[in-house]
Design an enzyme around this catalytic site. Structure first.
Site, PDB file in Angstrom:
ATOM      1  N   ARG A  59     -18.722  -3.253   8.214  1.00 25.92           N
ATOM      2  CA  ARG A  59     -19.201  -2.824   6.865  1.00 25.92           C
ATOM      3  C   ARG A  59     -18.503  -3.603   5.846  1.00 25.92           C
ATOM      4  NH1 ARG A  59     -17.428   2.206   4.822  1.00 25.92           N
ATOM      5  NH2 ARG A  59     -16.454   3.412   6.474  1.00 25.92           N
ATOM      6  N   LYS A 104      -1.273  -0.739  -1.566  1.00 24.72           N
ATOM      7  CA  LYS A 104      -1.846  -2.128  -1.828  1.00 24.72           C
ATOM      8  C   LYS A 104      -0.691  -2.963  -2.392  1.00 24.72           C
ATOM      9  CE  LYS A 104      -5.875  -1.640  -0.331  1.00 24.72           C
ATOM     10  NZ  LYS A 104      -6.430  -2.281   0.656  1.00 24.72           N
ATOM     11  N   ASN A 134      -8.029  -6.339   6.409  1.00 24.43           N
ATOM     12  CA  ASN A 134      -9.083  -5.701   5.496  1.00 24.43           C
ATOM     13  C   ASN A 134      -9.200  -4.188   5.808  1.00 24.43           C
ATOM     14  OD1 ASN A 134     -11.727  -5.974   4.101  1.00 24.43           O
ATOM     15  ND2 ASN A 134     -12.354  -4.951   5.730  1.00 24.43           N
ATOM     16  N   GLY A 145     -11.394  -3.904  10.356  1.00 29.29           N
ATOM     17  CA  GLY A 145     -12.527  -3.226   9.474  1.00 29.29           C
ATOM     18  C   GLY A 145     -13.734  -4.003   8.996  1.00 29.29           C
ATOM     19  N   ASP A 180      -8.128   1.541  16.325  1.00 31.74           N
ATOM     20  CA  ASP A 180      -7.811   2.257  15.043  1.00 31.74           C
ATOM     21  C   ASP A 180      -6.192   1.303  14.711  1.00 31.74           C
ATOM     22  OD1 ASP A 180      -5.917   3.522  13.167  1.00 31.74           O
ATOM     23  OD2 ASP A 180      -6.175   5.561  14.137  1.00 31.74           O
ATOM     24  N   VAL A 181      -6.412   0.452  13.584  1.00 30.76           N
ATOM     25  CA  VAL A 181      -5.402  -0.479  13.214  1.00 30.76           C
ATOM     26  C   VAL A 181      -4.013   0.202  12.984  1.00 30.76           C
ATOM     27  CG1 VAL A 181      -6.768  -2.585  12.759  1.00 30.76           C
ATOM     28  CG2 VAL A 181      -6.282  -0.738  10.879  1.00 30.76           C
ATOM     29  N   TYR A 230      -3.058   5.079  -2.718  1.00 33.81           N
ATOM     30  CA  TYR A 230      -3.490   3.764  -2.492  1.00 33.81           C
ATOM     31  C   TYR A 230      -3.073   2.665  -3.211  1.00 33.81           C
ATOM     32  CZ  TYR A 230      -7.669   0.510  -2.366  1.00 33.81           C
ATOM     33  OH  TYR A 230      -8.702  -0.575  -2.166  1.00 33.81           O
TER      34      TYR A 230
END
Ligand code: NAP
Length: 250
Positions: A15, A159, A90, A12, A63-64, A155
Protein backbone atom coordinates in the site's frame (compact mmCIF):
# COMPACT_ATOMS: atom_id res chain seq x y z
CA UNK A 1 12.75 6.12 -18.40
CA UNK A 2 13.07 2.59 -19.74
CA UNK A 3 13.44 -0.18 -17.16
CA UNK A 4 12.64 -3.08 -19.50
CA UNK A 5 13.90 -6.42 -18.15
CA UNK A 6 15.10 -4.92 -14.87
CA UNK A 7 14.13 -6.75 -11.68
CA UNK A 8 13.09 -4.60 -8.72
CA UNK A 9 12.26 -5.40 -5.10
CA UNK A 10 10.13 -2.82 -3.30
CA UNK A 11 9.78 -3.45 0.43
CA UNK A 12 6.48 -2.47 2.06
CA UNK A 13 4.75 -2.26 -1.31
CA UNK A 14 1.29 -3.54 -0.40
CA UNK A 15 0.00 0.00 0.00
CA UNK A 16 0.90 3.67 0.16
CA UNK A 17 4.12 5.00 -1.35
CA UNK A 18 5.57 1.50 -1.85
CA UNK A 19 2.62 0.39 -3.96
CA UNK A 20 2.87 3.53 -6.12
CA UNK A 21 6.61 2.89 -6.59
CA UNK A 22 6.00 -0.73 -7.59
CA UNK A 23 3.35 0.24 -10.15
CA UNK A 24 5.47 3.03 -11.65
CA UNK A 25 8.56 0.81 -11.91
CA UNK A 26 6.38 -1.78 -13.68
CA UNK A 27 4.91 0.87 -15.99
CA UNK A 28 8.50 1.75 -16.94
CA UNK A 29 9.15 -1.91 -17.85
CA UNK A 30 10.48 -3.57 -14.68
CA UNK A 31 9.43 -6.88 -13.20
CA UNK A 32 8.67 -6.23 -9.54
CA UNK A 33 8.74 -8.21 -6.29
CA UNK A 34 6.05 -7.00 -3.89
CA UNK A 35 6.70 -7.33 -0.17
CA UNK A 36 4.79 -6.57 2.97
CA UNK A 37 4.24 -8.20 6.32
CA UNK A 38 0.47 -8.40 6.86
CA UNK A 39 -2.37 -10.09 4.96
CA UNK A 40 -0.80 -11.94 1.96
CA UNK A 41 -3.91 -11.12 -0.13
CA UNK A 42 -2.86 -7.45 -0.16
CA UNK A 43 0.55 -8.09 -1.75
CA UNK A 44 -1.05 -10.64 -4.10
CA UNK A 45 -3.47 -7.91 -5.24
CA UNK A 46 -0.61 -5.53 -6.13
CA UNK A 47 1.23 -8.35 -7.92
CA UNK A 48 -1.93 -9.01 -9.95
CA UNK A 49 -2.08 -5.31 -10.95
CA UNK A 50 1.53 -5.54 -12.15
CA UNK A 51 0.87 -8.70 -14.14
CA UNK A 52 -2.07 -6.87 -15.77
CA UNK A 53 0.52 -4.35 -17.04
CA UNK A 54 2.28 -7.23 -18.83
CA UNK A 55 5.16 -7.56 -16.36
CA UNK A 56 6.16 -10.40 -14.07
CA UNK A 57 5.57 -10.08 -10.37
CA UNK A 58 6.02 -12.10 -7.20
CA UNK A 59 4.43 -11.33 -3.82
CA UNK A 60 6.56 -12.24 -0.80
CA UNK A 61 5.38 -11.88 2.79
CA UNK A 62 8.45 -11.12 4.89
CA UNK A 63 9.33 -8.99 7.90
CA UNK A 64 12.22 -6.87 6.63
CA UNK A 65 13.58 -6.52 10.17
CA UNK A 66 14.20 -10.28 10.35
CA UNK A 67 17.57 -11.42 8.96
CA UNK A 68 16.20 -14.90 8.16
CA UNK A 69 13.10 -13.57 6.37
CA UNK A 70 15.17 -11.08 4.34
CA UNK A 71 17.56 -13.84 3.25
CA UNK A 72 14.60 -16.01 2.23
CA UNK A 73 13.03 -13.09 0.27
CA UNK A 74 16.21 -12.44 -1.71
CA UNK A 75 16.75 -16.18 -2.33
CA UNK A 76 13.18 -16.50 -3.66
CA UNK A 77 13.71 -13.47 -5.91
CA UNK A 78 16.96 -14.88 -7.31
CA UNK A 79 15.32 -18.28 -7.84
CA UNK A 80 12.44 -16.66 -9.77
CA UNK A 81 14.31 -13.98 -11.76
CA UNK A 82 18.04 -14.80 -11.53
CA UNK A 83 19.01 -11.26 -10.53
CA UNK A 84 18.11 -8.12 -8.57
CA UNK A 85 18.79 -4.80 -10.33
CA UNK A 86 16.85 -2.37 -8.17
CA UNK A 87 16.18 -2.39 -4.41
CA UNK A 88 13.78 0.16 -2.97
CA UNK A 89 13.97 0.17 0.85
CA UNK A 90 10.52 1.60 1.50
CA UNK A 91 8.99 -0.35 4.43
CA UNK A 92 8.62 1.79 7.52
CA UNK A 93 6.53 2.47 10.60
CA UNK A 94 6.05 5.29 13.10
CA UNK A 95 5.58 5.05 16.90
CA UNK A 96 5.34 8.77 17.76
CA UNK A 97 5.74 9.90 21.36
CA UNK A 98 7.42 12.75 23.20
CA UNK A 99 10.78 11.54 24.49
CA UNK A 100 9.89 11.37 28.19
CA UNK A 101 7.01 9.04 27.34
CA UNK A 102 8.83 7.04 24.66
CA UNK A 103 9.21 3.38 25.66
CA UNK A 104 12.19 1.17 24.86
CA UNK A 105 9.86 -0.79 22.59
CA UNK A 106 8.81 2.39 20.67
CA UNK A 107 12.50 3.09 20.06
CA UNK A 108 13.59 -0.47 19.22
CA UNK A 109 10.67 -1.22 16.84
CA UNK A 110 11.18 1.93 14.78
CA UNK A 111 14.97 1.62 14.64
CA UNK A 112 14.74 -2.05 13.70
CA UNK A 113 11.98 -1.84 11.09
CA UNK A 114 13.00 1.52 9.58
CA UNK A 115 16.82 1.36 9.74
CA UNK A 116 18.14 -2.14 10.43
CA UNK A 117 15.93 -3.42 7.59
CA UNK A 118 17.77 -1.12 5.18
CA UNK A 119 21.10 -2.64 6.24
CA UNK A 120 19.73 -6.20 5.99
CA UNK A 121 18.07 -5.83 2.58
CA UNK A 122 20.95 -3.87 1.05
CA UNK A 123 23.59 -6.32 2.28
CA UNK A 124 21.53 -9.20 0.90
CA UNK A 125 21.26 -7.76 -2.64
CA UNK A 126 24.81 -6.46 -2.87
CA UNK A 127 26.52 -9.68 -3.98
CA UNK A 128 24.28 -10.22 -7.06
CA UNK A 129 24.54 -6.50 -7.92
CA UNK A 130 28.35 -6.56 -7.64
CA UNK A 131 28.44 -9.63 -9.87
CA UNK A 132 26.27 -7.86 -12.46
CA UNK A 133 28.25 -4.62 -12.10
CA UNK A 134 24.95 -2.72 -12.11
CA UNK A 135 22.53 -1.82 -9.36
CA UNK A 136 20.29 0.82 -7.88
CA UNK A 137 19.68 1.09 -4.12
CA UNK A 138 17.11 3.70 -3.19
CA UNK A 139 15.98 4.15 0.41
CA UNK A 140 13.08 6.11 1.83
CA UNK A 141 14.32 8.63 4.36
CA UNK A 142 12.15 11.60 5.40
CA UNK A 143 12.62 15.32 5.77
CA UNK A 144 12.34 14.77 9.55
CA UNK A 145 15.62 12.87 9.27
CA UNK A 146 17.11 16.18 8.11
CA UNK A 147 15.29 18.79 10.19
CA UNK A 148 13.99 16.73 13.17
CA UNK A 149 10.44 16.72 14.56
CA UNK A 150 9.03 16.88 18.10
CA UNK A 151 7.49 13.52 19.02
CA UNK A 152 9.56 11.62 16.45
CA UNK A 153 13.00 11.18 18.04
CA UNK A 154 12.93 7.48 17.16
CA UNK A 155 11.68 7.95 13.57
CA UNK A 156 13.93 10.92 12.77
CA UNK A 157 16.96 9.02 14.14
CA UNK A 158 16.16 6.08 11.86
CA UNK A 159 15.60 8.33 8.85
CA UNK A 160 18.82 10.30 9.54
CA UNK A 161 20.60 6.95 9.87
CA UNK A 162 19.41 6.00 6.39
CA UNK A 163 21.13 9.10 5.01
CA UNK A 164 24.48 8.21 6.65
CA UNK A 165 24.12 4.61 5.52
CA UNK A 166 23.36 5.67 1.94
CA UNK A 167 26.29 8.08 1.72
CA UNK A 168 28.66 5.40 3.08
CA UNK A 169 27.61 2.53 0.82
CA UNK A 170 27.51 4.86 -2.19
CA UNK A 171 31.27 5.27 -1.68
CA UNK A 172 31.80 1.52 -1.19
CA UNK A 173 30.16 0.48 -4.47
CA UNK A 174 30.53 3.51 -6.76
CA UNK A 175 33.24 1.92 -8.90
CA UNK A 176 31.04 -1.13 -9.61
CA UNK A 177 28.15 0.50 -11.49
CA UNK A 178 25.94 0.61 -8.39
CA UNK A 179 24.39 3.83 -7.10
CA UNK A 180 22.82 4.43 -3.68
CA UNK A 181 20.52 7.36 -3.03
CA UNK A 182 17.88 8.38 -0.51
CA UNK A 183 14.56 10.07 -1.16
CA UNK A 184 13.20 12.27 1.63
CA UNK A 185 9.45 12.84 1.34
CA UNK A 186 7.64 15.57 3.24
CA UNK A 187 3.92 15.05 4.03
CA UNK A 188 2.51 12.48 1.61
CA UNK A 189 -1.14 11.45 1.64
CA UNK A 190 -1.04 7.80 2.85
CA UNK A 191 -2.34 5.77 5.79
CA UNK A 192 0.76 6.89 7.73
CA UNK A 193 -0.28 10.57 7.55
CA UNK A 194 -4.03 9.80 7.73
CA UNK A 195 -3.32 8.88 11.37
CA UNK A 196 -2.72 12.59 12.03
CA UNK A 197 -5.67 14.66 13.25
CA UNK A 198 -7.45 16.88 10.72
CA UNK A 199 -6.01 19.88 12.58
CA UNK A 200 -2.45 18.51 12.24
CA UNK A 201 -3.00 17.91 8.50
CA UNK A 202 -4.36 21.46 8.04
CA UNK A 203 -1.38 22.92 9.91
CA UNK A 204 1.00 20.83 7.79
CA UNK A 205 -0.64 21.96 4.54
CA UNK A 206 -0.28 25.60 5.56
CA UNK A 207 3.48 25.10 6.18
CA UNK A 208 4.13 23.44 2.81
CA UNK A 209 5.22 26.12 0.31
CA UNK A 210 3.28 24.51 -2.59
CA UNK A 211 0.21 24.44 -0.31
CA UNK A 212 -0.86 20.78 -0.36
CA UNK A 213 0.21 17.26 0.72
CA UNK A 214 2.10 15.23 -1.87
CA UNK A 215 0.77 12.05 -3.47
CA UNK A 216 2.51 8.64 -3.47
CA UNK A 217 3.01 9.11 -7.24
CA UNK A 218 5.04 12.28 -6.61
CA UNK A 219 7.55 10.15 -4.66
CA UNK A 220 7.38 7.22 -7.09
CA UNK A 221 8.30 9.46 -10.05
CA UNK A 222 11.54 10.52 -8.34
CA UNK A 223 12.36 6.90 -7.60
CA UNK A 224 11.84 5.71 -11.17
CA UNK A 225 14.28 8.41 -12.28
CA UNK A 226 16.92 7.39 -9.71
CA UNK A 227 16.45 3.74 -10.78
CA UNK A 228 17.13 4.52 -14.43
CA UNK A 229 20.32 4.30 -16.46
CA UNK A 230 20.00 8.06 -17.03
CA UNK A 231 20.67 8.64 -13.28
CA UNK A 232 24.01 6.75 -13.38
CA UNK A 233 26.03 9.82 -12.34
CA UNK A 234 23.91 10.55 -9.25
CA UNK A 235 24.97 8.71 -6.09
CA UNK A 236 25.16 9.36 -2.35
CA UNK A 237 22.45 12.01 -2.65
CA UNK A 238 19.26 12.84 -0.76
CA UNK A 239 16.41 14.04 -2.96
CA UNK A 240 13.69 15.88 -1.04
CA UNK A 241 10.18 15.36 -2.44
CA UNK A 242 8.38 17.70 -0.09
CA UNK A 243 6.76 20.66 -1.86
CA UNK A 244 9.54 22.83 -0.43
CA UNK A 245 8.77 21.98 3.22
CA UNK A 246 12.29 21.14 4.47
CA UNK A 247 13.57 24.46 3.13
CA UNK A 248 10.74 26.29 4.91
CA UNK A 249 11.49 24.45 8.21
CA UNK A 250 15.25 25.05 8.17
P1 NAP B 1 2.30 3.11 5.01
O1 NAP B 1 1.14 3.53 4.19
O2 NAP B 1 2.13 2.98 6.49
O3 NAP B 1 2.83 1.70 4.41
C1 NAP B 1 3.93 1.07 5.01
C2 NAP B 1 4.21 -0.24 4.28
O4 NAP B 1 5.33 -0.84 4.95
C3 NAP B 1 3.05 -1.23 4.35
O5 NAP B 1 2.97 -1.93 3.12
C4 NAP B 1 3.49 -2.18 5.46
O6 NAP B 1 3.02 -3.49 5.33
C5 NAP B 1 4.99 -2.20 5.25
N1 NAP B 1 5.70 -2.67 6.43
C6 NAP B 1 5.63 -2.19 7.70
N2 NAP B 1 6.42 -2.93 8.50
C7 NAP B 1 7.00 -3.87 7.72
C8 NAP B 1 7.91 -4.94 7.96
N3 NAP B 1 8.40 -5.16 9.19
N4 NAP B 1 8.27 -5.73 6.93
C9 NAP B 1 7.79 -5.52 5.69
N5 NAP B 1 6.93 -4.53 5.39
C10 NAP B 1 6.53 -3.72 6.39
O7 NAP B 1 3.56 4.06 4.81
P2 NAP B 1 3.88 5.14 3.64
O8 NAP B 1 3.31 6.43 4.06
O9 NAP B 1 3.54 4.57 2.31
O10 NAP B 1 5.46 5.26 3.82
C11 NAP B 1 6.38 4.51 3.03
C12 NAP B 1 7.79 4.95 3.39
O11 NAP B 1 7.93 6.36 3.16
C13 NAP B 1 8.16 4.73 4.85
O12 NAP B 1 9.52 4.37 4.97
C14 NAP B 1 7.93 6.09 5.48
O13 NAP B 1 8.69 6.27 6.64
C15 NAP B 1 8.39 6.98 4.35
N6 NAP B 1 7.82 8.34 4.45
C16 NAP B 1 6.47 8.56 4.40
C17 NAP B 1 5.97 9.85 4.50
C18 NAP B 1 4.51 10.16 4.43
O14 NAP B 1 4.17 11.37 4.58
N7 NAP B 1 3.63 9.22 4.21
C19 NAP B 1 6.87 10.91 4.67
C20 NAP B 1 8.23 10.66 4.74
C21 NAP B 1 8.70 9.36 4.62
P3 NAP B 1 1.64 -3.99 6.07
O15 NAP B 1 0.53 -3.21 5.42
O16 NAP B 1 1.62 -5.44 5.76
O17 NAP B 1 1.83 -3.65 7.51
Amino acid sequence: MNLADKVAIVTGSGRGIGKAIALKLAAAGANVVINDVGDPAVADGVAAEIKALGRQSLAITADVSSPAEVTAMIDKTLAAFGKVDILVNNAGITRDQLLLRMSDDDWDKVLTIDLKSVFLCTRAVLRPMLKARWGRIISLSSIVGIVGNAGQANYSSAKAGIIGFTRSIAKEVASRGITANAVAPGFIDTEMTRRLTEEQRQTASKQIPVGYLGSPDDVATAIVFLASEEARYITGQVLNVDGGLAGAWM
